[in-house]
Design a protein around this motif. Structure first.
Motif, PDB file in Angstrom:
ATOM      1  N   THR A 173     -34.060 -31.554  13.973  1.00  7.89           N
ATOM      2  CA  THR A 173     -32.952 -32.913  13.941  1.00  7.89           C
ATOM      3  C   THR A 173     -31.497 -32.323  13.836  1.00  7.89           C
ATOM      4  O   THR A 173     -30.676 -33.154  14.074  1.00  7.89           O
ATOM      5  CB  THR A 173     -33.126 -33.655  12.581  1.00  7.89           C
ATOM      6  N   VAL A 174     -31.228 -31.150  13.766  1.00  5.08           N
ATOM      7  CA  VAL A 174     -29.869 -30.819  13.569  1.00  5.08           C
ATOM      8  C   VAL A 174     -29.607 -29.799  15.016  1.00  5.08           C
ATOM      9  O   VAL A 174     -28.558 -29.615  15.224  1.00  5.08           O
ATOM     10  CB  VAL A 174     -29.507 -29.768  12.529  1.00  5.08           C
ATOM     11  N   VAL A 175     -30.643 -29.781  15.989  1.00  9.24           N
ATOM     12  CA  VAL A 175     -30.342 -29.127  17.065  1.00  9.24           C
ATOM     13  C   VAL A 175     -29.893 -30.313  17.770  1.00  9.24           C
ATOM     14  O   VAL A 175     -30.782 -31.365  18.216  1.00  9.24           O
ATOM     15  CB  VAL A 175     -31.621 -28.361  17.407  1.00  9.24           C
ATOM     16  N   GLN A 203     -31.832 -34.362  19.089  1.00 11.56           N
ATOM     17  CA  GLN A 203     -31.158 -35.318  18.086  1.00 11.56           C
ATOM     18  C   GLN A 203     -31.689 -36.727  18.814  1.00 11.56           C
ATOM     19  O   GLN A 203     -31.782 -37.663  17.977  1.00 11.56           O
ATOM     20  CB  GLN A 203     -29.434 -35.295  18.176  1.00 11.56           C
ATOM     21  N   PRO A 204     -31.501 -37.085  20.065  1.00 14.93           N
ATOM     22  CA  PRO A 204     -31.851 -38.245  20.222  1.00 14.93           C
ATOM     23  C   PRO A 204     -33.378 -38.646  20.071  1.00 14.93           C
ATOM     24  O   PRO A 204     -33.742 -40.003  19.758  1.00 14.93           O
ATOM     25  CB  PRO A 204     -32.008 -38.363  22.138  1.00 14.93           C
ATOM     26  N   LYS A 251     -36.022 -44.095  13.661  1.00 13.59           N
ATOM     27  CA  LYS A 251     -36.080 -45.711  13.613  1.00 13.59           C
ATOM     28  C   LYS A 251     -37.577 -46.493  13.328  1.00 13.59           C
ATOM     29  O   LYS A 251     -37.694 -47.317  12.867  1.00 13.59           O
ATOM     30  CB  LYS A 251     -35.698 -46.411  15.043  1.00 13.59           C
ATOM     31  N   GLY A 252     -38.450 -45.525  13.701  1.00 14.35           N
ATOM     32  CA  GLY A 252     -39.914 -45.858  12.997  1.00 14.35           C
ATOM     33  C   GLY A 252     -40.144 -46.078  11.749  1.00 14.35           C
ATOM     34  O   GLY A 252     -41.151 -46.666  11.520  1.00 14.35           O
TER      35      GLY A 252
END
Length: 186
Positions: free
Chosen positions: A120-122, A126-127, A134-135
């Motif tokens: 998540t920080v790469v 990130q998209p 959102k899920g």
């Protein structure tokens, strides 16, 4: 202050009745705390809490042992069934297998979670991480529907949950019209 040894400066005074009054007050305060457990937002001591737990467990065991309900087996019936399952049906082996599978599932979940947390920080991921995040707002129906759309291979068994949901909704609407099938114009 030791009740057996008088404190300094109390020689000749009656210190023993004071100690017995303190002990009696301690017993009274314990029962006061037990009764105080029934008042809302009251903080009780650990000893009173332990007493309440032991009392509730004892009442539960007495009610269970003296129950006359047919559908509630007696403690000895439960024990005999447990021994039979353990010695003849392989309950111990099945519990060990189940426990090891749970440990494996926790290990996999931990590894996957750590990997996803790192990704998540790469910036390149990130998209995807934002889309997956959102899920978390989807309920069980939304997750089932989206997994059906994303992972469907066309196998008939995969479409059954969606088909049952769809049939339930459409049949309900159709029954309200009072027809047994689609209406046809002649």
């Amino acid at each position: 202050m030791n009740p057996m040894k008088p404190a300094a400066g109390t020689m000749g005074t009656n210190a023993a009745p004071a100690a017995s009054r303190a002990a009696a007050a301690g017993r009274g305060s314990f029962w006061h705390e037990i009764l105080g457990a029934f008042s809302p937002n009251r903080v009780i001591s650990k000893a009173a809490f332990r007493f309440i737990i032991v009392f509730q467990v004892a009442v539960l065991l007495i009610v269970w042992a003296t129950s006359t309900y047919v559908f509630l087996p007696k403690p000895m019936d439960v024990w005999r069934a447990f021994v039979d399952l353990w010695s003849h049906e392989g309950l111990g082996q099945e519990l060990i297998v189940s426990f090891s599978l749970n440990l494996q599932a926790m290990a996999w979940a931990t590894l996957i979670s750590l990997g996803l947390a790192y990704l998540t920080v790469v910036p390149a991921f990130q998209p995807i991480a934002m889309a997956v995040s959102k899920g978390r707002f989807l309920g069980m129906v939304g997750l089932t529907f989206s997994s059906l759309l994303f992972f469907s291979s066309g196998h008939p068994a995969e479409g059954k949950p969606f088909g049952l949901w769809r049939r339930g909704v459409f049949c309900d609407q159709h029954d309200r019209r009072g027809g047994a099938g689609p209406e046809r114009k002649v």
